[in-house]
Design a protein around this motif. Sequence first.
Motif, PDB file in Angstrom:
ATOM      1  N   SER B  29       0.879  -1.162   0.000  1.00  0.00           N
ATOM      2  CA  SER B  29       0.000   0.000   0.000  1.00  0.00           C
ATOM      3  C   SER B  29       0.922   1.219   0.000  1.00  0.00           C
ATOM      4  O   SER B  29       2.097   1.090  -0.386  1.00  0.00           O
ATOM      5  CB  SER B  29      -0.914  -0.017   1.225  1.00  0.00           C
ATOM      6  OG  SER B  29      -1.827   1.073   1.150  1.00  0.00           O
ATOM      7  N   HIS B  30       0.424   2.370   0.403  1.00  0.00           N
ATOM      8  CA  HIS B  30       1.343   3.502   0.525  1.00  0.00           C
ATOM      9  C   HIS B  30       0.877   4.448   1.612  1.00  0.00           C
ATOM     10  O   HIS B  30      -0.305   4.469   1.989  1.00  0.00           O
ATOM     11  CB  HIS B  30       1.510   4.244  -0.805  1.00  0.00           C
ATOM     12  CG  HIS B  30       0.293   5.004  -1.243  1.00  0.00           C
ATOM     13  ND1 HIS B  30      -0.078   6.203  -0.688  1.00  0.00           N
ATOM     14  CD2 HIS B  30      -0.630   4.729  -2.187  1.00  0.00           C
ATOM     15  CE1 HIS B  30      -1.181   6.640  -1.270  1.00  0.00           C
ATOM     16  NE2 HIS B  30      -1.542   5.744  -2.185  1.00  0.00           N
ATOM     17  N   GLY B  34       3.167   9.181  -0.066  1.00  0.00           N
ATOM     18  CA  GLY B  34       3.343   8.564  -1.389  1.00  0.00           C
ATOM     19  C   GLY B  34       4.409   7.499  -1.427  1.00  0.00           C
ATOM     20  O   GLY B  34       4.741   6.990  -2.492  1.00  0.00           O
ATOM     21  N   ARG B  35       4.973   7.151  -0.269  1.00  0.00           N
ATOM     22  CA  ARG B  35       5.999   6.113  -0.245  1.00  0.00           C
ATOM     23  C   ARG B  35       5.356   4.763   0.053  1.00  0.00           C
ATOM     24  O   ARG B  35       4.463   4.658   0.895  1.00  0.00           O
ATOM     25  CB  ARG B  35       7.056   6.429   0.810  1.00  0.00           C
ATOM     26  CG  ARG B  35       7.776   7.721   0.492  1.00  0.00           C
ATOM     27  CD  ARG B  35       9.001   7.877   1.333  1.00  0.00           C
ATOM     28  NE  ARG B  35       9.650   9.143   1.038  1.00  0.00           N
ATOM     29  CZ  ARG B  35      10.886   9.436   1.381  1.00  0.00           C
ATOM     30  NH1 ARG B  35      11.604   8.542   2.057  1.00  0.00           N
ATOM     31  NH2 ARG B  35      11.411  10.584   1.082  1.00  0.00           N
ATOM     32  N   PRO B  36       5.804   3.721  -0.633  1.00  0.00           N
ATOM     33  CA  PRO B  36       5.147   2.413  -0.485  1.00  0.00           C
ATOM     34  C   PRO B  36       5.371   1.771   0.881  1.00  0.00           C
ATOM     35  O   PRO B  36       6.379   2.012   1.549  1.00  0.00           O
ATOM     36  CB  PRO B  36       5.785   1.573  -1.592  1.00  0.00           C
ATOM     37  CG  PRO B  36       7.010   2.289  -2.020  1.00  0.00           C
ATOM     38  CD  PRO B  36       6.854   3.730  -1.656  1.00  0.00           C
ATOM     39  N   SER B  37       4.404   0.977   1.294  1.00  0.00           N
ATOM     40  CA  SER B  37       4.567   0.085   2.444  1.00  0.00           C
ATOM     41  C   SER B  37       4.340  -1.333   1.930  1.00  0.00           C
ATOM     42  O   SER B  37       3.682  -1.535   0.904  1.00  0.00           O
ATOM     43  CB  SER B  37       3.583   0.446   3.562  1.00  0.00           C
ATOM     44  OG  SER B  37       2.265   0.541   3.057  1.00  0.00           O
TER      45      SER B  37
END
Lengths: 451, 167
Positions: B29-30, B34-37
Amino acid sequence: MSLPLRALRRCFEGAIPATIATCAPDGMPNVAKLSHVHFVDDGHVALSYQFFNKTRANILANPHALVEVVDPVSAAHYQLRLAYLRTETEGPLFETMKARLAAIASHTGMSKVFRLLGSDVYRVLDVGLVPGDHDQPGPPRTDLVAALRACQADLAPCSDLAGLLDAALASLERHLDIRHAMLLLLDPGRRCLYTVASRGYPESGVGSEVGLGEGIVGVAAAARTPIRIGHAVEEYRYSQATRRRFADSDARIVLETEIPLPGLAEAASQLALPLAVAGRLIGVLYVESPSEQRFGYEDEDAMAVLAGQLALQLDWLARGAEPAQDSAPMPAPRPAAPVPPGATVTIRHFAADHSVFVDNDYLIKGVAGAIVWKLLREYRDAGRDEFSNRELRLDGSLGLPGVTDNLDARLILLQRRLAERCPFLTMTKTGRGRFRLAVGRPFLLVEDPAP
Amino acid sequence: MPSKKTAAPLLDARQAAFLGGPLSIGLASHGADGRPSLSRAYGCRVSADRREVVIYVSRRRAAELLRDVAAGAPVAAVFSRPATHETLQLKAARARVRAVAAADAAAMAASGAAFAAELTALGYPEAFLSAMLAPLRDEAMAVAFCPEGAFEQTPGPAAGRRLEPGA
């Protein structure tokens, strides 16, 4: 950064696929499997660009990526926060990744699918250990440092080239249990490497050649980077490189002028390290094993240090550590020696490539071929059997490539090739920079001029 | 847009069966920046009508991801079979985080057993397997979503192709 990246290099061997998450400009995440995360240094990794896919479209628009890697032993998971920097499509990093990708592809039955278009280089912003019940990573190996020290102690006292070559290969076996190894030196004029010493093969293969860019040795030399492969890969095998050379060779040369490379037919692990001094390539140290994944990152570290010392010492010896008795007068030509017993041998020389054949059996070519031809003519015409390295260096007809001519290496190669293939001709060292040629059978010299 | 009840589900029967097999699963997800997880997941279950997919993650290992999903961020999940590299990615604009129920526990156990058998067949040692599956114990959370996009991701020229319902 919470963890040094080098502490988890085991995760980058390609044993377990990694996972990468990126985000499109509209916020939709993308998640994909990665066959290979390449360790560049403590601050950078590189990912293979094989297809223009969603991951790639995303990182070109939003450089942030998250990669999860798995330690293949402890099952520990690590997350790397990355920012995309650039793509390299040639050079050492690209060649290293291409070779390793080929190894992974071959191992996983994907040889026809994986093809490297580029190496995407990322800055590593953070490294985190995912909480879990895995084992803690063990301490780094220390046995390699001790082994390296023992190897260095073996090399340090060597004061002549032949002794150094043999000591280097023997110490690999003794201290690192590496039983199949060879040393190749660069012939810059012909853009190839020639085997000057080997260990662990039924045939020494001394004098065999591999072109720059050919096979794992040629690629390591051309790209000036260590290449390490842990699974059998057809296109990086010696046998393959050899076959291609045979196929490409000019059909008009009917006589065989190739010495087979001595590599293992079934090498599963290979490591080739360029030997370079001050940015100048002088050769390649190559080791291999029939076991898969025999050489890890730490082995590569140790071998790279050893290759550094070996290169310096080789270069130092090649730069004329043996000029000593050059100024001493040469002994007078011997009185005409009695003709040795036995059948007359015909020794033929082809001026085009200095290839030399003994009763139609290929002996050697190139500079070493020119040298043995000169020695035999001097022996026949002037009755000489004592020679100096200096006079060979000064002889323009031999085609030695200048200051660092590696004359000593070529003499060692010639001496060993004669011992294997032509035992009635022997070269014996008689002092520093001096040697004697002994001839045990009558011979006839036949010159084939260049066409 | 046709109603959910009448349109064919995005996943066909073969894909639904694939999702019940031995899979390495990643869920992304993010965050607000805006950085992904990202987290590894430990099994999944497809509803009988093939319209909902439930994925199981570890509360402890997936803390950041669960926070992002709970905040309403979109999700992407990758499912890859270790022995064949057959890979499918599903995406959804939103997902729901909930506790695991009894049916989920059974699905997790089945997924875990299939995955372990696959890795054993590929030669991974027992200790590695138990470490891979350990995070499931007592702290699993379910992430449920209705896939809106499905993508072929088996390595090769067709990788990235969007799969259409009933195609």
